[in-house]
Design an enzyme around this catalytic site. Structure first.
Site, mmCIF file in Angstrom:
data_model
loop_
_atom_site.group_PDB
_atom_site.id
_atom_site.type_symbol
_atom_site.label_atom_id
_atom_site.label_comp_id
_atom_site.label_asym_id
_atom_site.label_seq_id
_atom_site.Cartn_x
_atom_site.Cartn_y
_atom_site.Cartn_z
ATOM 1 C CG ASP A 1 -1.962 -1.083 1.172
ATOM 2 O OD1 ASP A 1 -2.257 -1.570 0.057
ATOM 3 O OD2 ASP A 1 -2.475 -1.463 2.246
HETATM 4 N N1 URA Z 1 -1.364 -5.952 3.793
HETATM 5 C C1 URA Z 1 -1.861 -4.687 3.804
HETATM 6 O O1 URA Z 1 -2.921 -4.437 4.370
HETATM 7 N N2 URA Z 1 -1.166 -3.718 3.188
HETATM 8 C C2 URA Z 1 0.028 -3.928 2.575
HETATM 9 O O2 URA Z 1 0.634 -3.002 2.040
HETATM 10 C C3 URA Z 1 0.533 -5.246 2.585
HETATM 11 C C4 URA Z 1 -0.176 -6.244 3.195
#
Ligand code: URA
Length: 235
Positions: free
Chosen positions: A103
């Site tokens: 993310d």
């Molecule tokens: N899980 C998430 O919620 N975000 C990420 O960036 C990676 C795994």
């Protein structure tokens, strides 16, 4: 690494693997001045010179990068809103793309490559690549919730599971280390949010055998030895 003739030709960008097979069978391919019609021929990249219709094949150079992704960067090759992407952080003329995703505000290990086989290998669910995250929660994780996450909880009617939960500091249960094999988007945040927790900080420490062993925002080239060991572990 030995590589099949049709794959080698296709990777040069000349044609698909299927068309490469056709050219081989039609006798249009020579290796070291000899016509080769054997589809199972394996190329020795150091010694073999391959020609199709008299034109020398230049294999595409594969590149493999380990980035320690900082916050505020999107895991994509381009962005409609012109935000910085992970690809912008790596200086290369090759067209690389991320292996899986993190993310916008997640930090940690992210691999980038132009090798589709390598990327597929590391993202295919059957290989169950283990990822380890350090997570800062908005409140301490209760014992009963820890057990629920280890037994599995439902996200969009599909069960998700944490295979391991550790507390790096047992007196501070807002800081949690979690190992997973799932690859669903937002998996960590969604798992915690089903039980009423918010993820405040998220950092990926490990992706399979790869560790965030460089400072945030920096990257390094993955060595041939490391690539070989991926193929050995998962093929
Ligand atoms: N899980 C998430 O919620 N975000 C990420 O960036 C990676 C795994």
């Amino acid at each position: 690494m030995a590589i099949r003739l049709n794959k080698y030709i296709a990777e040069s960008g000349l044609c698909s693997r299927r068309n490469a097979e056709k050219y081989i069978l039609e006798g249009r391919v020579t290796i070291n001045n000899k016509t080769v019609t054997d589809l199972s021929y394996k190329i020795n990249e150091e010694n073999d010179e391959v020609f199709v219709d008299g034109e020398k094949i230049k294999p595409k150079r594969h590149i493999y990068i380990l980035l320690n992704k900082p916050k505020g960067v999107i895991t994509s090759t381009k962005d409609e809103k012109n935000r910085k992407t992970v690809v912008d952080l790596v200086k290369t003329n090759e067209k690389i793309y991320p292996v899986g995703r993190l993310d916008y505000n997640t930090t940690g290990v992210l691999l980038l490559t132009n090798d589709g086989d390598f990327s597929n290998l590391l993202t295919h669910p059957k290989h169950k690549i283990r990822k380890t995250y350090t997570i800062q929660l908005n409140k301490p994780l209760m014992n009963e919730d820890e057990n629920k996450l280890l037994k599995g909880v439902y996200i969009n009617r599909r069960k998700g599971i944490f295979i391991k939960i550790n507390f790096p500091n047992i007196k501070k249960k807002t800081l949690v280390e979690v190992a997973v094999v799932e690859g669903r988007n937002h998996f960590i945040k969604d798992m915690f949010s089903t039980l009423g927790y918010n993820v405040v900080e998220l950092d990926r420490k490990y992706f399979g055998q790869f560790e965030a062993d460089i400072p945030l925002g920096k990257y390094r080239v993955i060595s041939n030895e490391e690539i070989k060991s991926v193929y050995k572990n998962y093929n």
